[in-house]
Design a protein around this motif. Structure first.
Motif, PDB file in Angstrom:
ATOM      1  N   GLU A  20     -26.887 -31.068 -66.125  1.00  0.00           N
ATOM      2  CA  GLU A  20     -26.092 -31.830 -65.168  1.00  0.00           C
ATOM      3  C   GLU A  20     -24.621 -31.491 -65.390  1.00  0.00           C
ATOM      4  O   GLU A  20     -24.139 -31.505 -66.517  1.00  0.00           O
ATOM      5  N   LEU A  21     -23.932 -31.183 -64.311  1.00  0.00           N
ATOM      6  CA  LEU A  21     -22.536 -30.781 -64.414  1.00  0.00           C
ATOM      7  C   LEU A  21     -21.663 -31.539 -63.427  1.00  0.00           C
ATOM      8  O   LEU A  21     -22.088 -31.818 -62.301  1.00  0.00           O
ATOM      9  N   LYS A  22     -20.462 -31.851 -63.855  1.00  0.00           N
ATOM     10  CA  LYS A  22     -19.465 -32.348 -62.918  1.00  0.00           C
ATOM     11  C   LYS A  22     -19.091 -31.212 -61.973  1.00  0.00           C
ATOM     12  O   LYS A  22     -19.161 -30.033 -62.351  1.00  0.00           O
ATOM     13  N   PRO A  23     -18.703 -31.530 -60.733  1.00  0.00           N
ATOM     14  CA  PRO A  23     -18.394 -30.466 -59.775  1.00  0.00           C
ATOM     15  C   PRO A  23     -17.373 -29.443 -60.279  1.00  0.00           C
ATOM     16  O   PRO A  23     -17.536 -28.241 -60.073  1.00  0.00           O
ATOM     17  N   ALA A  24     -16.318 -29.894 -60.960  1.00  0.00           N
ATOM     18  CA  ALA A  24     -15.312 -28.955 -61.461  1.00  0.00           C
ATOM     19  C   ALA A  24     -15.906 -28.033 -62.529  1.00  0.00           C
ATOM     20  O   ALA A  24     -15.574 -26.839 -62.599  1.00  0.00           O
ATOM     21  N   ASP A  25     -16.796 -28.581 -63.352  1.00  0.00           N
ATOM     22  CA  ASP A  25     -17.457 -27.763 -64.373  1.00  0.00           C
ATOM     23  C   ASP A  25     -18.382 -26.740 -63.730  1.00  0.00           C
ATOM     24  O   ASP A  25     -18.513 -25.606 -64.223  1.00  0.00           O
ATOM     25  N   LEU A  26     -19.021 -27.128 -62.624  1.00  0.00           N
ATOM     26  CA  LEU A  26     -19.887 -26.187 -61.907  1.00  0.00           C
ATOM     27  C   LEU A  26     -19.060 -25.031 -61.355  1.00  0.00           C
ATOM     28  O   LEU A  26     -19.455 -23.865 -61.476  1.00  0.00           O
ATOM     29  N   VAL A  27     -17.913 -25.334 -60.755  1.00  0.00           N
ATOM     30  CA  VAL A  27     -17.058 -24.274 -60.208  1.00  0.00           C
ATOM     31  C   VAL A  27     -16.576 -23.348 -61.328  1.00  0.00           C
ATOM     32  O   VAL A  27     -16.557 -22.118 -61.175  1.00  0.00           O
ATOM     33  N   ALA A  28     -16.205 -23.910 -62.452  1.00  0.00           N
ATOM     34  CA  ALA A  28     -15.784 -23.099 -63.598  1.00  0.00           C
ATOM     35  C   ALA A  28     -16.918 -22.194 -64.071  1.00  0.00           C
ATOM     36  O   ALA A  28     -16.707 -21.021 -64.398  1.00  0.00           O
ATOM     37  N   THR A  29     -18.129 -22.727 -64.082  1.00  0.00           N
ATOM     38  CA  THR A  29     -19.289 -21.963 -64.535  1.00  0.00           C
ATOM     39  C   THR A  29     -19.631 -20.847 -63.552  1.00  0.00           C
ATOM     40  O   THR A  29     -19.950 -19.722 -63.954  1.00  0.00           O
ATOM     41  N   LEU A  30     -19.563 -21.145 -62.267  1.00  0.00           N
ATOM     42  CA  LEU A  30     -19.837 -20.122 -61.252  1.00  0.00           C
ATOM     43  C   LEU A  30     -18.793 -19.002 -61.305  1.00  0.00           C
ATOM     44  O   LEU A  30     -19.117 -17.827 -61.100  1.00  0.00           O
ATOM     45  N   THR A  31     -17.557 -19.367 -61.592  1.00  0.00           N
ATOM     46  CA  THR A  31     -16.503 -18.359 -61.738  1.00  0.00           C
ATOM     47  C   THR A  31     -16.786 -17.474 -62.942  1.00  0.00           C
ATOM     48  O   THR A  31     -16.603 -16.246 -62.893  1.00  0.00           O
ATOM     49  N   ALA A  32     -17.279 -18.070 -64.019  1.00  0.00           N
ATOM     50  CA  ALA A  32     -17.633 -17.297 -65.215  1.00  0.00           C
ATOM     51  C   ALA A  32     -18.817 -16.370 -64.947  1.00  0.00           C
ATOM     52  O   ALA A  32     -18.877 -15.249 -65.479  1.00  0.00           O
ATOM     53  N   ILE A  33     -19.765 -16.817 -64.129  1.00  0.00           N
ATOM     54  CA  ILE A  33     -20.904 -15.963 -63.774  1.00  0.00           C
ATOM     55  C   ILE A  33     -20.396 -14.709 -63.063  1.00  0.00           C
ATOM     56  O   ILE A  33     -20.854 -13.591 -63.343  1.00  0.00           O
ATOM     57  N   THR A  34     -19.436 -14.885 -62.153  1.00  0.00           N
ATOM     58  CA  THR A  34     -18.858 -13.739 -61.455  1.00  0.00           C
ATOM     59  C   THR A  34     -18.184 -12.787 -62.438  1.00  0.00           C
ATOM     60  O   THR A  34     -18.456 -11.578 -62.445  1.00  0.00           O
ATOM     61  N   SER A  35     -17.296 -13.294 -63.260  1.00  0.00           N
ATOM     62  CA  SER A  35     -16.534 -12.414 -64.148  1.00  0.00           C
ATOM     63  C   SER A  35     -17.428 -11.740 -65.181  1.00  0.00           C
ATOM     64  O   SER A  35     -17.287 -10.540 -65.463  1.00  0.00           O
ATOM     65  N   GLN A  36     -18.386 -12.469 -65.731  1.00  0.00           N
ATOM     66  CA  GLN A  36     -19.231 -11.886 -66.774  1.00  0.00           C
ATOM     67  C   GLN A  36     -20.219 -10.870 -66.211  1.00  0.00           C
ATOM     68  O   GLN A  36     -20.517  -9.863 -66.861  1.00  0.00           O
ATOM     69  N   SER A  37     -20.717 -11.089 -64.996  1.00  0.00           N
ATOM     70  CA  SER A  37     -21.629 -10.103 -64.409  1.00  0.00           C
ATOM     71  C   SER A  37     -20.886  -8.811 -64.079  1.00  0.00           C
ATOM     72  O   SER A  37     -21.424  -7.708 -64.247  1.00  0.00           O
ATOM     73  N   ILE A  38     -19.634  -8.922 -63.634  1.00  0.00           N
ATOM     74  CA  ILE A  38     -18.833  -7.728 -63.374  1.00  0.00           C
ATOM     75  C   ILE A  38     -18.539  -6.991 -64.676  1.00  0.00           C
ATOM     76  O   ILE A  38     -18.695  -5.762 -64.774  1.00  0.00           O
ATOM     77  N   ALA A  39     -18.122  -7.736 -65.701  1.00  0.00           N
ATOM     78  CA  ALA A  39     -17.790  -7.113 -66.989  1.00  0.00           C
ATOM     79  C   ALA A  39     -19.001  -6.411 -67.594  1.00  0.00           C
ATOM     80  O   ALA A  39     -18.877  -5.319 -68.170  1.00  0.00           O
ATOM     81  N   ARG A  40     -20.170  -7.015 -67.473  1.00  0.00           N
ATOM     82  CA  ARG A  40     -21.388  -6.375 -67.997  1.00  0.00           C
ATOM     83  C   ARG A  40     -21.671  -5.078 -67.277  1.00  0.00           C
ATOM     84  O   ARG A  40     -22.055  -4.070 -67.894  1.00  0.00           O
ATOM     85  N   ALA A  41     -21.506  -5.061 -65.964  1.00  0.00           N
ATOM     86  CA  ALA A  41     -21.744  -3.844 -65.193  1.00  0.00           C
ATOM     87  C   ALA A  41     -20.762  -2.748 -65.592  1.00  0.00           C
ATOM     88  O   ALA A  41     -21.137  -1.579 -65.739  1.00  0.00           O
ATOM     89  N   VAL A  42     -19.510  -3.116 -65.773  1.00  0.00           N
ATOM     90  CA  VAL A  42     -18.501  -2.135 -66.184  1.00  0.00           C
ATOM     91  C   VAL A  42     -18.842  -1.565 -67.555  1.00  0.00           C
ATOM     92  O   VAL A  42     -18.798  -0.343 -67.769  1.00  0.00           O
ATOM     93  N   ASP A  43     -19.201  -2.412 -68.494  1.00  0.00           N
ATOM     94  CA  ASP A  43     -19.551  -1.946 -69.837  1.00  0.00           C
ATOM     95  C   ASP A  43     -20.733  -0.987 -69.804  1.00  0.00           C
ATOM     96  O   ASP A  43     -20.740   0.041 -70.495  1.00  0.00           O
ATOM     97  N   GLU A  44     -21.744  -1.308 -68.978  1.00  0.00           N
ATOM     98  CA  GLU A  44     -22.937  -0.471 -68.922  1.00  0.00           C
ATOM     99  C   GLU A  44     -22.650   0.881 -68.276  1.00  0.00           C
ATOM    100  O   GLU A  44     -23.167   1.914 -68.732  1.00  0.00           O
ATOM    101  N   LEU A  45     -21.839   0.905 -67.249  1.00  0.00           N
ATOM    102  CA  LEU A  45     -21.644   2.134 -66.485  1.00  0.00           C
ATOM    103  C   LEU A  45     -20.452   2.967 -66.948  1.00  0.00           C
ATOM    104  O   LEU A  45     -20.444   4.187 -66.785  1.00  0.00           O
ATOM    105  N   VAL A  46     -19.455   2.324 -67.519  1.00  0.00           N
ATOM    106  CA  VAL A  46     -18.224   3.019 -67.884  1.00  0.00           C
ATOM    107  C   VAL A  46     -18.068   3.188 -69.386  1.00  0.00           C
ATOM    108  O   VAL A  46     -17.446   4.142 -69.848  1.00  0.00           O
TER     109      VAL A  46
END
Length: 392
Positions: free
Chosen positions: A284-310
């Motif tokens: 269970e998350l407060k709405p602001a915590d959910l937005v923070a978590t979704l933002t982290a999902i974006t940044s971490q998925s991009i960073a993982r892709a960069v690490d794997e490919l570059v």
């Protein structure tokens, strides 16, 4: 001979053309309109953005589009109506902007329209085919504007075996690849994608791929819980606390285990999918915590892709798309991708907001005047993208 076919032949032989590029992404912000002067074609192309503006969708349009976009079941009558209505709306907006820019429509050679993606369905098995569907009918744009219109560029991509996205690699390699410096062009729209452009002198091939969600989940959460279209500047995410376990669960989902290059859409990443994960793991998350978590999902998925490919190769990174204005997201990307030297996109000679509309103008120019394009990672055979609609 059809006078417009004759005109089309004349346009194809001109040394330079005036093309209006139209782009509307999955974030449903509105219609990006770029007036471009394009000299030549193919490897000899040169593009200059003369004017740019965004025509915002009103709330009724956004609501209607959300009800049909990325839905397995939808109202086909509404889909059909919007396909035509938005064609007329696109043309109306183009004509109004041309008037404001003091450009006679007769001076414009082509309109090049991406359309609005309704559903994106890359193959899930070797027995399936890649499919994607964009609406906003080119005939309606051409008829209402009186300007020859090219549209539906993604269909040829799938017809020759591609997934229909991302298409930016074709454009990025031609205009932005450097002889000696590695570059990455990262686009943060509804979905995140990048073009990896190793220095030409390295002899390495480019790669273009989606990485996962960019703004789509964040925007949906902001609309649902805060009645705001997006997280302006990442301010809401900055007030929340990231739930690291939920980030981990999302990054274990099947899409992230697929090999690169790959594509995705809102079909794979919707807020209901996140809420189901939360329910299953009793989170269970407060709405602001959910937005923070979704933002982290974006940044971490991009960073993982960069690490794997570059790997540990250093590169200059140029960011476009609405997510480039989310400072919380950009700060996290800067912290996580140590190989990157983030630089202002404007240094490349095109405003970041105009980039995708300019890319559509380029594809329109190629469909009429080019000898065909190869699609990196799909086919080395030259193909022509897009369909041509004639007024009258």
């Amino acid at each position: 001979m059809n006078k417009y076919l004759s005109k089309l032949c004349e346009i194809s032989k001109k040394p330079e053309r005036l093309v209006v590029g139209l782009m509307s992404g999955t974030a449903l912000d509105g219609l990006d309109v770029a007036l471009c002067k394009i000299k030549g074609s193919g490897q000899d192309s040169d593009i200059e953005v003369l004017q740019f503006d965004t025509c915002l969708y009103d709330e009724e349009q956004r609501t209607r589009l959300r009800l049909i976009q990325s839905k397995e079941l939808t109202n086909t009558q509404e889909l059909t109506m919007l396909n035509s209505e938005l064609g007329f709306w696109y043309a109306e907006k183009v004509l109004k902007l041309l008037k404001r820019w003091d450009i006679d429509p007769e001076e414009v050679d082509l309109i090049a329209s991406h359309g609005q993606t309704v559903y994106h369905a890359p193959a899930q098995s070797d027995e399936d085919i890649h499919t994607t569907l964009q609406m906003v009918d080119g005939d309606h744009i051409a008829q209402e504007s009186g300007i020859i219109t090219t549209s539906d560029f993604r269909q040829k991509h799938t017809a020759v075996g591609g997934e229909g996205a991302p298409m930016a690699g074709i454009f990025d390699e031609l205009f932005f690849r450097d002889d000696t410096q590695n570059r990455m062009l990262l686009n943060l729209g509804g979905i995140a994608n990048f073009s990896w452009l190793p220095a030409r002198n390295s002899g390495k091939k480019i790669l273009a791929t989606d990485t996962g969600p960019a703004n789509t989940l964040i925007n949906e959460a902001m609309q649902t819980y805060f009645h705001m279209p997006y997280d302006e500047g990442g301010k809401m995410a900055a007030t929340g606390t990231i739930h690291s376990e939920l980030v981990k669960y999302v990054l274990l989902e099947p899409y992230f285990r697929k090999p690169f290059p790959k594509t995705t859409g809102q079909e794979d990443f919707q807020l209901s999918y996140i809420e189901q994960l939360m329910e299953g793991h009793r989170i269970e998350l407060k709405p602001a915590d959910l937005v923070a978590t979704l933002t982290a999902i974006t940044s971490q998925s991009i960073a993982r892709a960069v690490d794997e490919l570059v790997g540990d190769q250093s590169f200059d990174c140029y960011v476009s798309g609405g997510g480039s204005y989310n400072q919380t997201l950009m700060n996290d990307l800067n912290d996580r991708i140590s190989q990157a030297n983030f630089k202002p996109f404007k240094e490349l000679g095109i405003h970041p907001d105009a980039k995708e509309a300019a890319m559509m103008a380029f594809f329109g120019n190629e469909s009429v005047a080019g000898e065909g394009l190869t699609i990196p990672g799909v086919t080395e055979e030259k193909v022509h993208l897009g369909k041509i609609s004639l007024p009258g």
